[in-house]
Write a protein that holds these residues in place. Structure first.
Motif, PDB file in Angstrom:
ATOM      1  N   VAL A 187      53.297 -83.661 -69.437  1.00  0.00           N
ATOM      2  CA  VAL A 187      53.091 -82.980 -68.157  1.00  0.00           C
ATOM      3  C   VAL A 187      51.902 -82.027 -68.266  1.00  0.00           C
ATOM      4  O   VAL A 187      51.758 -81.297 -69.256  1.00  0.00           O
ATOM      5  CB  VAL A 187      54.352 -82.193 -67.744  1.00  0.00           C
ATOM      6  CG1 VAL A 187      54.114 -81.414 -66.453  1.00  0.00           C
ATOM      7  CG2 VAL A 187      55.547 -83.134 -67.590  1.00  0.00           C
ATOM      8  N   LEU A 188      51.060 -82.022 -67.239  1.00  0.00           N
ATOM      9  CA  LEU A 188      49.966 -81.062 -67.139  1.00  0.00           C
ATOM     10  C   LEU A 188      50.273 -80.097 -66.003  1.00  0.00           C
ATOM     11  O   LEU A 188      50.448 -80.511 -64.854  1.00  0.00           O
ATOM     12  CB  LEU A 188      48.639 -81.772 -66.865  1.00  0.00           C
ATOM     13  CG  LEU A 188      47.432 -80.862 -66.628  1.00  0.00           C
ATOM     14  CD1 LEU A 188      47.117 -80.026 -67.869  1.00  0.00           C
ATOM     15  CD2 LEU A 188      46.207 -81.675 -66.202  1.00  0.00           C
ATOM     16  N   MET A 189      50.370 -78.808 -66.327  1.00  0.00           N
ATOM     17  CA  MET A 189      50.620 -77.765 -65.343  1.00  0.00           C
ATOM     18  C   MET A 189      49.286 -77.085 -65.034  1.00  0.00           C
ATOM     19  O   MET A 189      48.740 -76.367 -65.875  1.00  0.00           O
ATOM     20  CB  MET A 189      51.618 -76.744 -65.898  1.00  0.00           C
ATOM     21  CG  MET A 189      52.078 -75.715 -64.885  1.00  0.00           C
ATOM     22  SD  MET A 189      53.310 -76.378 -63.734  1.00  0.00           S
ATOM     23  CE  MET A 189      54.677 -76.728 -64.858  1.00  0.00           C
ATOM     24  N   VAL A 190      48.739 -77.341 -63.839  1.00  0.00           N
ATOM     25  CA  VAL A 190      47.433 -76.773 -63.491  1.00  0.00           C
ATOM     26  C   VAL A 190      47.617 -75.442 -62.777  1.00  0.00           C
ATOM     27  O   VAL A 190      48.501 -75.277 -61.952  1.00  0.00           O
ATOM     28  CB  VAL A 190      46.623 -77.760 -62.628  1.00  0.00           C
ATOM     29  CG1 VAL A 190      46.306 -79.020 -63.423  1.00  0.00           C
ATOM     30  CG2 VAL A 190      47.342 -78.125 -61.339  1.00  0.00           C
ATOM     31  N   GLY A 191      46.756 -74.474 -63.129  1.00  0.00           N
ATOM     32  CA  GLY A 191      46.881 -73.147 -62.538  1.00  0.00           C
ATOM     33  C   GLY A 191      48.206 -72.509 -62.877  1.00  0.00           C
ATOM     34  O   GLY A 191      48.900 -71.974 -62.012  1.00  0.00           O
ATOM     35  N   CYS A 192      48.560 -72.529 -64.166  1.00  0.00           N
ATOM     36  CA  CYS A 192      49.901 -72.096 -64.590  1.00  0.00           C
ATOM     37  C   CYS A 192      50.173 -70.632 -64.310  1.00  0.00           C
ATOM     38  O   CYS A 192      51.305 -70.244 -64.028  1.00  0.00           O
ATOM     39  CB  CYS A 192      50.094 -72.390 -66.075  1.00  0.00           C
ATOM     40  SG  CYS A 192      48.969 -71.499 -67.193  1.00  0.00           S
ATOM     41  N   GLY A 193      49.128 -69.778 -64.392  1.00  0.00           N
ATOM     42  CA  GLY A 193      49.336 -68.356 -64.171  1.00  0.00           C
ATOM     43  C   GLY A 193      50.420 -67.798 -65.065  1.00  0.00           C
ATOM     44  O   GLY A 193      50.571 -68.203 -66.223  1.00  0.00           O
ATOM     45  N   SER A 194      51.209 -66.879 -64.525  1.00  0.00           N
ATOM     46  CA  SER A 194      52.291 -66.250 -65.291  1.00  0.00           C
ATOM     47  C   SER A 194      53.663 -66.777 -64.870  1.00  0.00           C
ATOM     48  O   SER A 194      54.683 -66.141 -65.124  1.00  0.00           O
ATOM     49  CB  SER A 194      52.245 -64.729 -65.097  1.00  0.00           C
ATOM     50  OG  SER A 194      52.363 -64.400 -63.718  1.00  0.00           O
ATOM     51  N   ALA A 195      53.668 -67.942 -64.234  1.00  0.00           N
ATOM     52  CA  ALA A 195      54.916 -68.496 -63.712  1.00  0.00           C
ATOM     53  C   ALA A 195      55.883 -68.880 -64.822  1.00  0.00           C
ATOM     54  O   ALA A 195      55.481 -69.201 -65.945  1.00  0.00           O
ATOM     55  CB  ALA A 195      54.621 -69.712 -62.841  1.00  0.00           C
ATOM     56  N   LEU A 196      57.163 -68.897 -64.471  1.00  0.00           N
ATOM     57  CA  LEU A 196      58.225 -69.292 -65.398  1.00  0.00           C
ATOM     58  C   LEU A 196      58.549 -70.776 -65.295  1.00  0.00           C
ATOM     59  O   LEU A 196      59.451 -71.259 -65.983  1.00  0.00           O
ATOM     60  CB  LEU A 196      59.490 -68.475 -65.114  1.00  0.00           C
ATOM     61  CG  LEU A 196      59.381 -66.963 -65.308  1.00  0.00           C
ATOM     62  CD1 LEU A 196      60.678 -66.289 -64.858  1.00  0.00           C
ATOM     63  CD2 LEU A 196      59.091 -66.623 -66.755  1.00  0.00           C
ATOM     64  N   LEU A 197      57.826 -71.505 -64.460  1.00  0.00           N
ATOM     65  CA  LEU A 197      58.155 -72.904 -64.191  1.00  0.00           C
ATOM     66  C   LEU A 197      58.187 -73.748 -65.463  1.00  0.00           C
ATOM     67  O   LEU A 197      59.134 -74.510 -65.694  1.00  0.00           O
ATOM     68  CB  LEU A 197      57.142 -73.487 -63.203  1.00  0.00           C
ATOM     69  CG  LEU A 197      57.344 -74.946 -62.795  1.00  0.00           C
ATOM     70  CD1 LEU A 197      58.715 -75.161 -62.169  1.00  0.00           C
ATOM     71  CD2 LEU A 197      56.242 -75.379 -61.827  1.00  0.00           C
ATOM     72  N   SER A 198      57.184 -73.625 -66.304  1.00  0.00           N
ATOM     73  CA  SER A 198      57.142 -74.430 -67.534  1.00  0.00           C
ATOM     74  C   SER A 198      58.307 -74.081 -68.456  1.00  0.00           C
ATOM     75  O   SER A 198      58.927 -74.961 -69.066  1.00  0.00           O
ATOM     76  CB  SER A 198      55.807 -74.222 -68.257  1.00  0.00           C
ATOM     77  OG  SER A 198      54.740 -74.733 -67.497  1.00  0.00           O
ATOM     78  N   GLU A 199      58.600 -72.801 -68.587  1.00  0.00           N
ATOM     79  CA  GLU A 199      59.724 -72.369 -69.422  1.00  0.00           C
ATOM     80  C   GLU A 199      61.033 -72.972 -68.924  1.00  0.00           C
ATOM     81  O   GLU A 199      61.841 -73.475 -69.715  1.00  0.00           O
ATOM     82  CB  GLU A 199      59.821 -70.844 -69.403  1.00  0.00           C
ATOM     83  CG  GLU A 199      61.032 -70.294 -70.126  1.00  0.00           C
ATOM     84  CD  GLU A 199      61.215 -68.795 -69.953  1.00  0.00           C
ATOM     85  OE1 GLU A 199      62.357 -68.321 -70.052  1.00  0.00           O
ATOM     86  OE2 GLU A 199      60.208 -68.088 -69.718  1.00  0.00           O
TER      87      GLU A 199
END
Length: 264
Positions: A50-62
């Motif tokens: 998975v590629l998370m673009v514009g990840c910023g400080s989001a918790l989505l990947s975690e």
């Protein structure tokens, strides 16, 4: 009537470095993972790269790692937040962080990812507005030439790094009449696009009558409406577009001449 908007710095590295220097605390744009998990899991597998673009400080990947996802590459234009997130998750082997401009992902080979996730990044490009026209009891946002070029380049790169059958999952506030013209240009037939709709957090509105789950896609009409049961006047909605790469021609990474302003 047209008025000037001062949001063109939303895709400027210095703006985000300054913002994250002041506050790098967790922040999720639009929806948290639990609200969009059903549709993400419908269109991706935990084993996908998975590629998370514009990840910023989001918790989505975690949160996705907690849900079993095995490999998520996170990119952002801000070196400040990438360093912060890489340090925060240095012991989470499923997550990697890279400073990268989504419009120039030359480090990634064609077909590298099974899924590209975008929660608000495309919107940031489209917020580079020159004019706002009053229309339909609100404002119709018209991208200037610079914004259009950035959107086109970004989507071309997203398509290039997706493997055949891969999915670009876009979470946005933009309704089909504003987003589909761009998406359909970048994902032409035989590629396929689905749209799901989710009320914004804390909203009491129903997406349709009768209520519809986020896992149930709407049928896109020829006029880019979503059918007679859907009310475009509702403004407290988020849209999830699933763009499926099918039989797309080979795409080349942007040349140095075409990306001279992107700081690859």
């Amino acid at each position: 009537m047209a008025i000037r908007d001062n949001t063109e710095n939303y895709f400027d590295e210095a703006y985000w470095n300054s913002r994250y220097t002041q506050d790098a605390g967790p922040f999720d744009w639009y929806q948290q993972y639990e609200g969009i998990a059903p549709v993400i899991k419908m269109h991706s597998q935990p084993s996908d790269r998975v590629l998370m673009v514009g990840c910023g400080s989001a918790l989505l990947s975690e949160e996705m790692v907690k849900d079993g996802y095995e490999k998520i590459v996170n990119i952002d234009i801000s070196d400040v937040i990438i360093q912060c997130m890489a340090k925060k998750y240095k012991h989470v082997k499923q997550l990697t962080y890279k400073r990268m401009d989504v419009r120039c992902m030359s480090e990634f080979k064609e077909g590298r990812f099974g899924c590209v996730l975008d929660k608000g990044l495309l919107d940031n490009l489209m917020v580079r507005i020159i004019l706002i026209f009053m229309l339909r009891n609100g404002s119709f946002q018209h991208c200037g030439a610079g914004g259009q070029a950035s959107v086109s380049t970004m989507l071309s790169e997203v398509l290039r790094v997706l493997k055949p059958g891969g999915k670009y999952i876009l979470i946005t506030y933009g309704d089909p009449q504003c987003r589909l013209p761009y998406l359909e240009t970048s994902f032409p037939s035989p590629s396929r696009i689905e749209v799901h709709v989710k009320p914004r957090p804390k909203s009491k509105s129903h997406v349709a009558d009768p209520p519809r789950k986020i896992s149930e896609p709407f049928i896109i009409q020829k006029d880019l409406n979503l059918g007679p049961l859907f009310d475009f006047q509702l403004t407290n909605l988020h849209y999830v577009y699933i763009c499926i790469k099918m039989g797309a021609p080979e795409l080349k990474c942007p040349t140095p001449e075409s990306t001279s302003e992107l700081h690859c």
